[in-house]
Design a protein around this motif. Structure first.
Motif, PDB file in Angstrom:
ATOM      1  N   ASP A  29      -4.649   3.773  -8.747  1.00 26.27           N
ATOM      2  CA  ASP A  29      -4.685   4.016  -7.308  1.00 26.27           C
ATOM      3  C   ASP A  29      -5.751   3.161  -6.639  1.00 26.27           C
ATOM      4  OD1 ASP A  29      -2.607   5.773  -7.373  1.00 26.27           O
ATOM      5  OD2 ASP A  29      -3.816   7.586  -7.238  1.00 26.27           O
ATOM      6  N   ILE A  30      -6.885   3.000  -7.300  1.00 22.28           N
ATOM      7  CA  ILE A  30      -7.930   2.131  -6.756  1.00 22.28           C
ATOM      8  C   ILE A  30      -7.440   0.689  -6.709  1.00 22.28           C
ATOM      9  CG2 ILE A  30     -10.228   1.173  -7.189  1.00 22.28           C
ATOM     10  CD1 ILE A  30     -10.983   3.893  -8.414  1.00 22.28           C
ATOM     11  N   GLU A  31      -6.796   0.247  -7.775  1.00 15.70           N
ATOM     12  CA  GLU A  31      -6.352  -1.146  -7.869  1.00 15.70           C
ATOM     13  C   GLU A  31      -5.417  -1.528  -6.724  1.00 15.70           C
ATOM     14  OE1 GLU A  31      -5.955  -4.922 -10.108  1.00 15.70           O
ATOM     15  OE2 GLU A  31      -7.427  -3.313  -9.974  1.00 15.70           O
ATOM     16  N   ILE A  32      -4.393  -0.713  -6.472  1.00 13.37           N
ATOM     17  CA  ILE A  32      -3.413  -1.101  -5.453  1.00 13.37           C
ATOM     18  C   ILE A  32      -3.973  -0.922  -4.042  1.00 13.37           C
ATOM     19  CG2 ILE A  32      -1.422  -0.737  -6.934  1.00 13.37           C
ATOM     20  CD1 ILE A  32      -0.947   1.960  -5.612  1.00 13.37           C
ATOM     21  N   ARG A  33      -4.757   0.114  -3.817  1.00  7.97           N
ATOM     22  CA  ARG A  33      -5.331   0.312  -2.482  1.00  7.97           C
ATOM     23  C   ARG A  33      -6.404  -0.723  -2.183  1.00  7.97           C
ATOM     24  NH1 ARG A  33      -2.912   4.534  -4.122  1.00  7.97           N
ATOM     25  NH2 ARG A  33      -1.982   6.042  -2.687  1.00  7.97           N
ATOM     26  N   ARG A  87      -6.478   2.792  23.992  1.00  7.79           N
ATOM     27  CA  ARG A  87      -7.122   1.599  24.560  1.00  7.79           C
ATOM     28  C   ARG A  87      -6.485   0.316  24.028  1.00  7.79           C
ATOM     29  NH1 ARG A  87     -12.112   1.296  22.556  1.00  7.79           N
ATOM     30  NH2 ARG A  87     -11.925   3.071  21.136  1.00  7.79           N
ATOM     31  N   ARG A  88      -5.316   0.474  23.385  1.00  5.96           N
ATOM     32  CA  ARG A  88      -4.571  -0.658  22.831  1.00  5.96           C
ATOM     33  C   ARG A  88      -5.429  -1.451  21.851  1.00  5.96           C
ATOM     34  NH1 ARG A  88       0.034  -1.238  25.794  1.00  5.96           N
ATOM     35  NH2 ARG A  88       0.397  -3.344  25.018  1.00  5.96           N
ATOM     36  N   ARG A  89      -6.110  -0.723  20.970  1.00  5.34           N
ATOM     37  CA  ARG A  89      -7.024  -1.354  20.022  1.00  5.34           C
ATOM     38  C   ARG A  89      -6.718  -0.961  18.576  1.00  5.34           C
ATOM     39  NH1 ARG A  89      -7.785  -3.704  24.011  1.00  5.34           N
ATOM     40  NH2 ARG A  89      -9.749  -4.215  25.058  1.00  5.34           N
ATOM     41  N   ALA A  90      -5.520  -0.423  18.295  1.00  5.27           N
ATOM     42  CA  ALA A  90      -5.228   0.069  16.946  1.00  5.27           C
ATOM     43  C   ALA A  90      -4.039  -0.649  16.324  1.00  5.27           C
ATOM     44  CB  ALA A  90      -4.955   1.570  16.973  1.00  5.27           C
ATOM     45  N   SER A  91      -4.181  -0.978  15.053  1.00  3.56           N
ATOM     46  CA  SER A  91      -3.060  -1.305  14.177  1.00  3.56           C
ATOM     47  C   SER A  91      -3.127  -0.323  13.013  1.00  3.56           C
ATOM     48  CB  SER A  91      -3.149  -2.742  13.662  1.00  3.56           C
ATOM     49  OG  SER A  91      -2.889  -3.674  14.692  1.00  3.56           O
ATOM     50  N   ILE A  92      -2.040  -0.193  12.275  1.00  2.63           N
ATOM     51  CA  ILE A  92      -2.039   0.762  11.171  1.00  2.63           C
ATOM     52  C   ILE A  92      -1.352   0.148   9.957  1.00  2.63           C
ATOM     53  CG2 ILE A  92       0.116   1.923  11.847  1.00  2.63           C
ATOM     54  CD1 ILE A  92      -1.296   4.593  11.067  1.00  2.63           C
ATOM     55  N   VAL A  93      -1.967   0.340   8.800  1.00  2.00           N
ATOM     56  CA  VAL A  93      -1.412  -0.120   7.528  1.00  2.00           C
ATOM     57  C   VAL A  93      -1.288   1.087   6.616  1.00  2.00           C
ATOM     58  CG1 VAL A  93      -1.806  -1.523   5.471  1.00  2.00           C
ATOM     59  CG2 VAL A  93      -2.352  -2.447   7.737  1.00  2.00           C
ATOM     60  N   PHE A  94      -0.069   1.386   6.196  1.00  2.00           N
ATOM     61  CA  PHE A  94       0.135   2.484   5.259  1.00  2.00           C
ATOM     62  C   PHE A  94      -0.226   2.014   3.853  1.00  2.00           C
ATOM     63  CE2 PHE A  94       2.976   5.991   7.102  1.00  2.00           C
ATOM     64  CZ  PHE A  94       2.363   5.897   8.346  1.00  2.00           C
ATOM     65  N   ALA A  95      -0.951   2.853   3.133  1.00  2.00           N
ATOM     66  CA  ALA A  95      -1.417   2.498   1.796  1.00  2.00           C
ATOM     67  C   ALA A  95      -0.248   2.381   0.826  1.00  2.00           C
ATOM     68  CB  ALA A  95      -2.401   3.547   1.291  1.00  2.00           C
ATOM     69  N   PRO A  96      -0.364   1.508  -0.165  1.00  2.00           N
ATOM     70  CA  PRO A  96       0.675   1.417  -1.194  1.00  2.00           C
ATOM     71  C   PRO A  96       0.706   2.674  -2.053  1.00  2.00           C
ATOM     72  CG  PRO A  96      -1.236   0.094  -1.786  1.00  2.00           C
ATOM     73  CD  PRO A  96      -1.470   0.567  -0.387  1.00  2.00           C
ATOM     74  N   GLY A  97       1.858   2.887  -2.694  1.00  2.00           N
ATOM     75  CA  GLY A  97       2.007   4.046  -3.556  1.00  2.00           C
ATOM     76  C   GLY A  97       3.185   4.901  -3.135  1.00  2.00           C
ATOM     77  N   PRO A  98       3.344   6.058  -3.777  1.00  3.65           N
ATOM     78  CA  PRO A  98       4.530   6.885  -3.539  1.00  3.65           C
ATOM     79  C   PRO A  98       4.476   7.672  -2.241  1.00  3.65           C
ATOM     80  CG  PRO A  98       3.101   7.920  -5.156  1.00  3.65           C
ATOM     81  CD  PRO A  98       2.505   6.574  -4.871  1.00  3.65           C
ATOM     82  N   GLN A  99       5.632   7.814  -1.618  1.00  5.32           N
ATOM     83  CA  GLN A  99       5.832   8.705  -0.481  1.00  5.32           C
ATOM     84  C   GLN A  99       6.985   9.625  -0.850  1.00  5.32           C
ATOM     85  OE1 GLN A  99       4.520   9.401   2.498  1.00  5.32           O
ATOM     86  NE2 GLN A  99       6.169  10.742   3.173  1.00  5.32           N
ATOM     87  N   VAL A 100       6.714  10.918  -0.938  1.00  2.49           N
ATOM     88  CA  VAL A 100       7.735  11.890  -1.319  1.00  2.49           C
ATOM     89  C   VAL A 100       8.112  12.701  -0.088  1.00  2.49           C
ATOM     90  CG1 VAL A 100       8.316  13.831  -2.812  1.00  2.49           C
ATOM     91  CG2 VAL A 100       6.807  12.017  -3.658  1.00  2.49           C
ATOM     92  N   PHE A 101       9.381  12.637   0.293  1.00  6.13           N
ATOM     93  CA  PHE A 101       9.853  13.446   1.413  1.00  6.13           C
ATOM     94  C   PHE A 101      10.786  14.530   0.881  1.00  6.13           C
ATOM     95  CE2 PHE A 101      12.656   9.752   1.072  1.00  6.13           C
ATOM     96  CZ  PHE A 101      13.913  10.332   1.030  1.00  6.13           C
ATOM     97  N   ALA A 130       3.468  -1.686   6.075  1.00  6.36           N
ATOM     98  CA  ALA A 130       3.378  -0.944   4.819  1.00  6.36           C
ATOM     99  C   ALA A 130       3.811  -1.864   3.692  1.00  6.36           C
ATOM    100  CB  ALA A 130       4.259   0.304   4.849  1.00  6.36           C
ATOM    101  N   VAL A 131       3.041  -1.896   2.619  1.00  8.86           N
ATOM    102  CA  VAL A 131       3.374  -2.720   1.457  1.00  8.86           C
ATOM    103  C   VAL A 131       3.179  -1.891   0.189  1.00  8.86           C
ATOM    104  CG1 VAL A 131       2.877  -4.963   2.489  1.00  8.86           C
ATOM    105  CG2 VAL A 131       1.010  -3.649   1.493  1.00  8.86           C
ATOM    106  N   GLY A 132       3.989  -2.202  -0.825  1.00  2.68           N
ATOM    107  CA  GLY A 132       3.833  -1.531  -2.105  1.00  2.68           C
ATOM    108  C   GLY A 132       4.225  -0.073  -2.112  1.00  2.68           C
ATOM    109  N   ARG A 133       5.110   0.326  -1.209  1.00  2.00           N
ATOM    110  CA  ARG A 133       5.501   1.728  -1.125  1.00  2.00           C
ATOM    111  C   ARG A 133       6.557   2.072  -2.175  1.00  2.00           C
ATOM    112  NH1 ARG A 133       2.456   5.113   1.851  1.00  2.00           N
ATOM    113  NH2 ARG A 133       4.150   6.144   2.959  1.00  2.00           N
ATOM    114  N   SER A 134       6.723   3.365  -2.411  1.00  2.00           N
ATOM    115  CA  SER A 134       7.753   3.866  -3.313  1.00  2.00           C
ATOM    116  C   SER A 134       8.258   5.180  -2.742  1.00  2.00           C
ATOM    117  CB  SER A 134       7.184   4.082  -4.716  1.00  2.00           C
ATOM    118  OG  SER A 134       8.141   4.681  -5.569  1.00  2.00           O
TER     119      SER A 134
END
Length: 374
Positions: A29-33, A87-101, A130-134
């Motif tokens: 988890d440390i490696e991919i993040r 204030r139109r100052r945000a971007s967002i990056v989703f962390a790699p790894g699993p997403q369970v819905f 988002a990169v490296g998702r599952s």
């Protein structure tokens, strides 16, 4: 994914919101993040990273500087996100790894919160990546909600072939982010005769079958060694090491960074890695070790992630066969250079994703999403 004519803000003060929170005792988890965080840090953006309950030793294993701010409170993190995006100052990056819905109200609620966040950031002119998702999950409503979430992203990349089937949508596939690091120069010169074994502590192990495999490896002049990448695996590795008279590289009281270096040192001397942990296999591949996956019949995680990029041999938890052959009839060590070539191919594929990622995220440039989106 469809291209968009929307343009990103060119203001250099935009902040990237990210999360490093995961399993606190898992080096993978440390490696991919850390890999994704490294991509973000190549831009001019500041980073606010949600850390949750992660201990200081976990956070110390990340490559961070004064531009990275860790926030442990989810309420504070969400408040900062909305303060910046208004204030139109945000971007967002989703962390790699699993997403369970799933069909539960809690799971659908989490997906809806994600949808609100990414839609708001995108509407404010920020990048949503988002990169490296599952993806894994079930339930018609849950799947439809998650599909809407994914459709909002400027760039959404999964690490396996199964995620697209689960979601029922076409998705961009690339290697797991652990392939981003190149440790070729740190590998041991000459013959690499160690076989790293790293097994989940929460899965049954056919000890007698493993004992026979160990005997075969030793008859071939190979040296098995247990290496812990997830701290909770220590107890089983200790017991197996004692039972099979195999040396161990246990986590014990070492810090995350210390154990990361100790594990890499073991892989640098390995010609083969035998594991049912995804990132143990990838750590081995990074260092030129041929991967042998111990497959759990209930999961396709290892095969769907690795087989598009590397030659993956498999065995079962009883270790009675290697692929469809008896162990003594198989050449254990790979041909010289084969694994290194496969690892390089995966790194090249990730480098292409990184270039798209940076074109979208680098807030010092006025980038058209029509030019940069996959």
């Amino acid at each position: 994914m469809r291209a968009s004519a929307t343009r990103l803000s060119a203001k250099p003060s935009r902040t990237v919101f990210y999360s490093v929170a995961a399993q606190w005792d898992n080096l993978g988890d440390i490696e991919i993040r850390n890999a994704a965080l490294g991509w973000v840090r190549e831009t001019s953006a500041d980073v606010i990273a949600y850390s949750g309950s992660m201990p200081p030793a976990y956070l110390a294993a990340f490559d961070s500087d004064e531009k990275v701010r860790f926030v442990s409170s989810p309420v504070r993190y969400q408040a900062l996100l909305w303060s910046h995006l208004l204030r139109r100052r945000a971007s967002i990056v989703f962390a790699p790894g699993p997403q369970v819905f799933g069909p539960s109200a809690k799971a659908i609620g989490k997906s809806l919160v994600n949808l609100i966040n990414v839609a708001a950031v995108r509407a404010s002119g920020g990048a949503v990546l988002a990169v490296g998702r599952s993806l894994r999950g079930r339930g018609g409503l849950a799947r439809r909600v998650e599909a809407v979430v994914v459709s909002v992203f400027h760039l959404y990349v999964v690490r396996d072939t199964r995620s697209a089937e689960v979601l029922g949508e076409d998705l961009v596939n690339a290697p797991d982010l652990a392939f981003a690091h190149d440790f070729g120069e740190s590998n041991a010169a000459g013959a690499r005769t160690d076989v790293v074994i790293s097994l989940r502590g929460d899965r049954p192990v056919g000890v007698e079958g493993l004992r026979k495999v160990v005997g075969h490896l030793r008859s071939q002049g190979l040296n098995p060694v247990f290496v812990t990448q997830v701290k909770r695996d220590d107890d089983q590795h200790r017991d197996l090491g004692h039972s099979l008279n195999i040396p161990t590289v246990l986590w014990e009281d070492h810090t995350h960074l210390e154990q990361l270096e100790r594990a890499r040192g073991a892989y640098a001397h390995a010609g083969v890695v035998l594991s049912n942990r995804l990132h143990a296999l990838i750590f081995g591949i990074q260092h030129g070790a041929s991967p042998i996956a111990v497959l759990d019949l209930a999961s396709d995680k290892l095969t769907s992630t690795l087989r598009p990029w590397v030659e993956l041999r498999v065995t079962n938890p009883d270790f009675d066969r290697l692929d469809d052959s008896e162990w003594p009839s198989v050449e254990i060590l790979p041909p010289v250079g084969q694994v290194e070539a496969e690892a390089e191919r995966a790194r090249v594929a990730l480098a292409d994703v990184e270039r798209q990622f940076l074109r979208l995220l680098d807030t010092s440039k006025n980038v058209s999403l029509a030019e940069a989106t996959v």
